[in-house]
Design an enzyme around this catalytic site. Structure first.
Site, PDB file in Angstrom:
ATOM      1  N   LYS A   1      51.603  41.524  31.679  1.00 38.60           N
ATOM      2  CA  LYS A   1      51.332  42.745  30.910  1.00 38.60           C
ATOM      3  C   LYS A   1      52.453  43.096  29.947  1.00 38.60           C
ATOM      4  CE  LYS A   1      47.967  44.598  34.136  1.00 38.60           C
ATOM      5  NZ  LYS A   1      47.974  43.706  35.323  1.00 38.60           N
TER       6      LYS A   1
HETATM    7  C1  LIG Z   1      46.786  43.128  35.777  1.00 38.95           C
HETATM    8  C2  LIG Z   1      46.923  41.868  36.538  1.00 38.95           C
HETATM    9  C3  LIG Z   1      45.840  40.997  36.706  1.00 38.95           C
HETATM   10  C4  LIG Z   1      44.455  41.324  36.189  1.00 38.95           C
HETATM   11  O1  LIG Z   1      44.412  41.290  34.785  1.00 38.95           O
HETATM   12  P1  LIG Z   1      43.157  41.935  34.011  1.00 38.95           P
HETATM   13  O2  LIG Z   1      43.510  41.813  32.587  1.00 38.95           O
HETATM   14  O3  LIG Z   1      43.098  43.366  34.479  1.00 38.95           O
HETATM   15  O4  LIG Z   1      41.966  41.183  34.421  1.00 38.95           O
HETATM   16  C5  LIG Z   1      46.054  39.794  37.357  1.00 38.95           C
HETATM   17  N1  LIG Z   1      47.265  39.475  37.858  1.00 38.95           N
HETATM   18  C6  LIG Z   1      48.336  40.294  37.727  1.00 38.95           C
HETATM   19  C7  LIG Z   1      49.632  39.885  38.304  1.00 38.95           C
HETATM   20  C8  LIG Z   1      48.210  41.509  37.053  1.00 38.95           C
HETATM   21  O5  LIG Z   1      49.271  42.305  36.916  1.00 38.95           O
END
Ligand SMILES: *Cc1c(COP(=O)(O)O)cnc(C)c1O
Length: 478
Positions: free
Chosen positions: A108
């Protein structure tokens, strides 16, 4: 660029407006009017400069933002990453895109280090003088990455809401002990869906938004409903693909499969956008944990939230209502009234049926199996992966039983963030989370991280989900 709502009842005429609004007025999500193809020439592939890739991808969609500003902000955002910002590790047919080398060690960071800067450009273009209030629901990683991205940003206040249980010591520490004066982290008695739906209500509450406006605040979201989250993520699929081309693992033009551990459907949707923009991704593999609502949906075309919610060892995917799925369904059917109608079904009955082909592979992985996969990969290659990435490996293995293709795996978090589970998986069985964090940091060559986070419990603010609005009012409007 013009953006239409998935539900067809509203649109905005500029990227700036889409960035600032987050959610469309009719409750739908914004989709760019057109998605143009791009390509990279030999020289660009040879140079493989991340910011160059990001700029080309992002400016193709955000074509109406000031080019110079956009370039400068992209460079500044990715300057917070190490030099080799996206290493790719290869084990058999699997290529792990290590998307977790940003400040909070989850993928993210790629979007959230840039989002505050995009919002800054948008405010300048629209001559918005109000402060920005960012409200975000998080299952752990969004909150820490958003706080890290918005920390110290002028004229911004950020409040993140996370569920009381199910998040790791590091995730909590990153949010609660950020030290940022403009950031507040609040624990909600409930799960991620509770926090997300409470916030969605607030975003649709025009009285509340009026109140904020009077207090000179403009409300926006750092959740993946915002196009400012989605679009930066497209870039790393292009970059990773061409990194494989440059390293002669594939030929330019070869088709690949992509596996994404999926929660809110943002990351896998970004991969789909990459395909629409010309990247030869042939198959999409959507990996779920025990909360396998997406696997069932892909296999039956029925999305049914009447099921138990599990807190698992891959907590960032503990989600039953996947926001960005709406964008995918909209792109596939191109029929806004149908999307509006199924989203109403979801709201009224907790269930809907989708009548078109989903064109996706869906698999899931239980908790025990997740640990077994971590152990298996570690024993085989000495490579330590996190629990979310392990869920993706299981899905890729299922896919490879019937297909023969190189698979890019979105490795979404550093194993350090889920050190207790890793310690259990590979048989270290450390009792103390801090010991586990240190050990896993060493195993994954990332002791640097230990110097950056204040890993202690810290003081939590805990509220009931019914009180979210009251909390915001007291914090912001008093
Ligand atoms: C947020 C997250 C996900 C899921 O991602 P999306 O874009 O919400 O599908 C998967 N793995 C980790 C480590 C995350 O932080």
């Amino acid at each position: 660029m013009k953006y239409y709502s998935t539900r067809g009842k509203s649109f905005v005429n500029s990227t700036a407006e889409a960035l600032l609004k987050g959610l469309a007025d009719d409750g739908g999500l914004f989709i760019p009017e057109k998605i143009e193809k791009i390509n990279f020439n030999e020289e660009e592939i040879e140079r493989l400069d991340y910011t160059e890739f990001a700029y080309k991808v992002i400016s193709t969609i955000f074509d109406d933002l000031d080019k110079e500003k956009l370039k400068t902000e992209i460079e500044a955002a990715y300057d917070t990453f190490p030099k080799d910002l996206l290493p790719i590790k290869n084990v058999d047919n699997l290529y792990f895109m290590e998307l977790f080398h940003g400040r909070t060690r989850a993928f993210k960071d790629f979007a959230l280090s840039l989002l505050p800067r995009l919002i800054k450009i948008a405010k300048e273009e629209n001559k918005v003088k109000d402060k920005t209030l960012i409200l975000t629901a998080t299952s752990g990683d969004t909150g820490s990455a958003a706080i890290s991205g918005f920390a110290g940003v002028k004229d911004s206040e950020i409040i993140v809401f996370y569920p009381t249980d199910g998040i790791s010591l590091i995730q909590r520490a990153q949010m609660v002990n950020s030290g940022a004066e403009n950031a507040t982290a609040v624990a909600i008695e409930g799960n991620f869906d509770d926090a997300q739906s409470a916030l969605k209500k607030i975003f649709n509450d025009s009285d509340f938004k009026e109140k904020l406006k009077t207090a000179k605040y403009m409300l926006t979201s750092a959740n993946s409903i915002n196009v400012g989250r989605l679009v930066p993520q497209i870039a790393y699929y292009f970059y990773s693909y061409y990194k494989l081309v440059k390293n002669k693992e594939i030929e330019n033009g070869d088709s690949v499969a992509v596996t994404v551990p999926t929660g809110n459907f943002g990351n896998i949707l970004a991969a789909y956008f990459a395909k629409e923009m010309g990247l030869p991704i042939e198959d999409f593999i959507c990996a779920s944990n025990k909360n396998n609502i997406l696997e069932d949906f892909i296999n039956t075309n029925i999305y049914d939230t009447h099921r138990e919610f599990y807190k698992t060892n891959s907590p960032s995917m503990d989600i039953l209502v996947s926001s960005n799925l709406e964008r995918y369904l909209s792109l596939k059917s191109n029929n806004a009234s149908e999307i509006e109608s199924i989203m109403n079904d979801l709201k009224d009955t907790g269930k809907f049926e989708y009548k078109h082909d989903l064109n996706m592979h869906g698999y899931s992985c239980g908790e025990e199996e997740t640990l077994e996969i971590i152990d298996k990969i570690y024993k085989k290659s000495g490579y330590v992966i996190d629990t979310h990435t392990a869920v993706a490996v299981k899905a890729a293995e299922e896919y490879l039983k019937e297909n023969n293709k190189k698979v890019l795996i979105a490795a979404t978090a550093s194993p350090i963030k889920f050190a207790m589970e890793i310690s259990k998986a590979i048989g270290l069985d450390l009792k103390d989370e801090k010991d586990a964090i240190e050990k896993v940091a060493k195993l994954s060559n990332d002791i640097e991280f230990l110097k950056q986070v204040d890993i202690k419990d810290g003081d939590e603010i805990v509220i009931e989900k019914e009180n979210i609005k009251k909390f915001i009012e007291e914090r912001i409007l008093c």
